[in-house]
Design an enzyme around this catalytic site. Structure first.
Site, PDB file in Angstrom:
ATOM      1  N   GLU A  39       0.824  -1.215   0.000  1.00 33.95           N
ATOM      2  CA  GLU A  39       0.000   0.000   0.000  1.00 33.95           C
ATOM      3  C   GLU A  39       0.859   1.268   0.000  1.00 33.95           C
ATOM      4  OE1 GLU A  39      -3.107   0.405  -0.567  1.00 33.95           O
ATOM      5  OE2 GLU A  39      -3.561  -1.733  -0.632  1.00 33.95           O
ATOM      6  N   TYR A 122      -6.839   6.280   4.016  1.00 33.60           N
ATOM      7  CA  TYR A 122      -6.999   5.292   2.948  1.00 33.60           C
ATOM      8  C   TYR A 122      -6.143   4.040   3.241  1.00 33.60           C
ATOM      9  CZ  TYR A 122      -6.423   2.961  -1.499  1.00 33.60           C
ATOM     10  OH  TYR A 122      -6.383   2.004  -2.468  1.00 33.60           O
ATOM     11  N   ASP A 140     -10.284   6.878  -2.022  1.00 35.83           N
ATOM     12  CA  ASP A 140      -9.188   7.517  -2.755  1.00 35.83           C
ATOM     13  C   ASP A 140      -9.769   8.130  -4.023  1.00 35.83           C
ATOM     14  OD1 ASP A 140      -9.723   5.367  -4.367  1.00 35.83           O
ATOM     15  OD2 ASP A 140      -7.634   4.814  -4.678  1.00 35.83           O
TER      16      ASP A 140
END
Ligand code: SF4
Length: 353
Positions: A39, A122, A140
């Protein structure tokens, strides 16, 4: 928007996702450390570009302990080409926090996950849902685009009111019983179907429900009011060599590319003002210099536009003093992390890597 449109969103999305063939190396994994690394790499980076970096970094550092133990220079060197190096610094810093404050175990609750440096809402929602099944939706650019089209939102999404609206809409359609599946599906949907410029409405599972499709406003959604203004910066890099060695300098200032290496640099002087630049070099480093331009490059960052030129500098190698600088053999330059502009220059001119 009818109740049906709200209640049908998640089942249709998950149904569509079953038939999607988009294998990515981090999909479906449960190890929070690996999800976290993926991520962080995926922030600001497309999946195709992220994949080789994900493999390289997780093979070299398969655990949070191995990442925490490495010198930051090594990680920065591996990060070269990805840009946004603060991500690597935050990753390294947070790995040490996990070792020191969480006994080496990746935190499993949202509050602790989001407390890690470099982890925003996020990323915390993605790690929390994928690794621990926590019911937090990801929001996002992809999700904002999908929902602002699905609900034909006529408010700007780059205002706090618009974002509040998106937060409300995502809560309406979110599947809290299957958070990981929902989050993965909506991310994939935004990346493969509801694309920014050419949404594939004809093959979209929502085409008869999507309000933007029905109103033919897809290209107008999401609405944004603010135009991005980039700061313009001129970087003059000086390639100073002595036999097989080149002089490099670590960027220690709190600025872009902090902790990376560069050629000695003078910022701000226009490229056309060579004599002014030569005078500044004398003022700055106390030695006369002759300059010849050999490489130019422009790099766009989110908030900055970096115009760079590399000058071949002929100067007396003795007598100058540049903070944080050192001579390095050309053959060893590959061991150091450089910003993209200089990595390209070194590759073109010195055949590094
Ligand atoms: S119909 Fe078009 S605009 Fe609407 S969600 Fe599908 S791809 Fe996006």
């Amino acid at each position: 928007m009818s109740e049906d449109n709200i209640s049908l969103f998640s089942p249709r999305l998950l149904d569509w996702h079953k038939s999607l063939d988009r294998p990515l190396p981090w999909k479906g994994i449960k190890d929070p450390y690996l999800i976290w690394v993926s991520e962080i790499i995926l922030q600001q980076t497309r999946a195709a570009q992220a994949t080789p970096y994900y493999h390289k970094i997780t093979e070299r550092f398969p655990t949070v302990a191995s990442l925490a133990a490495v010198p930051i220079d090594e990680l920065l060197s591996m990060w070269q080409g990805l840009g946004y190096y603060s991500r690597a610094r935050n990753l390294h810093f947070s790995a040490q926090i996990i070792m020191d404050n969480f006994g080496g175990e990746f935190p499993s609750n949202y509050k602790d996950i989001i407390s890690l440096k470099g982890v925003g809402k996020y990323t915390a929602a993605a790690i929390g849902s994928f690794a621990f099944g926590l019911p937090h939706p990801v929001i996002d650019g992809n999700v904002i685009r999908v929902l602002s089209r699905y609900f034909d939102l006529d408010e700007p999404v780059d205002t706090s009111e618009g974002l509040n609206k998106i937060n409300h809409l995502v809560q309406l359609v979110f599947n809290a019983k299957k958070p990981a599946k929902f989050n993965q599906a909506i991310m994939d949907f935004g990346a493969t179907v509801c694309l920014p410029k050419k949404p594939a409405c004809s093959s979209c599972p929502f085409t008869s429900f999507c309000q933007a499709s029905l109103n033919n406003t897809q290209s107008l959604r999401p609405i944004k009011t603010k135009k991005l203004k980039r700061k313009q910066r001129n970087f003059n890099f000086l390639m100073i060599s002595k036999g097989a060695k080149i002089y490099i300098q670590k960027r220690v200032e709190k600025d872009i590319w902090q902790e990376l290496y560069q050629l000695p640099m003078i910022e701000g002087v226009a490229f056309s003002k060579k004599s002014k630049l030569e005078k500044e070099a004398i003022d700055k480093w106390g030695t006369a210099v002759e300059l010849e331009p050999i490489f130019t490059h422009k790099q766009l960052l989110t908030h900055q536009s970096i115009h760079s030129i590399v000058w071949k500098a002929s100067m007396a190698p003795k007598g100058f003093s540049i903070p944080e600088g050192k001579w390095v053999n050309k053959a060893d330059l590959g061991d150091y992390g450089f910003p993209k502009t200089l990595a390209l220059f070194l590759k073109d001119f010195l055949y590094i890597r």
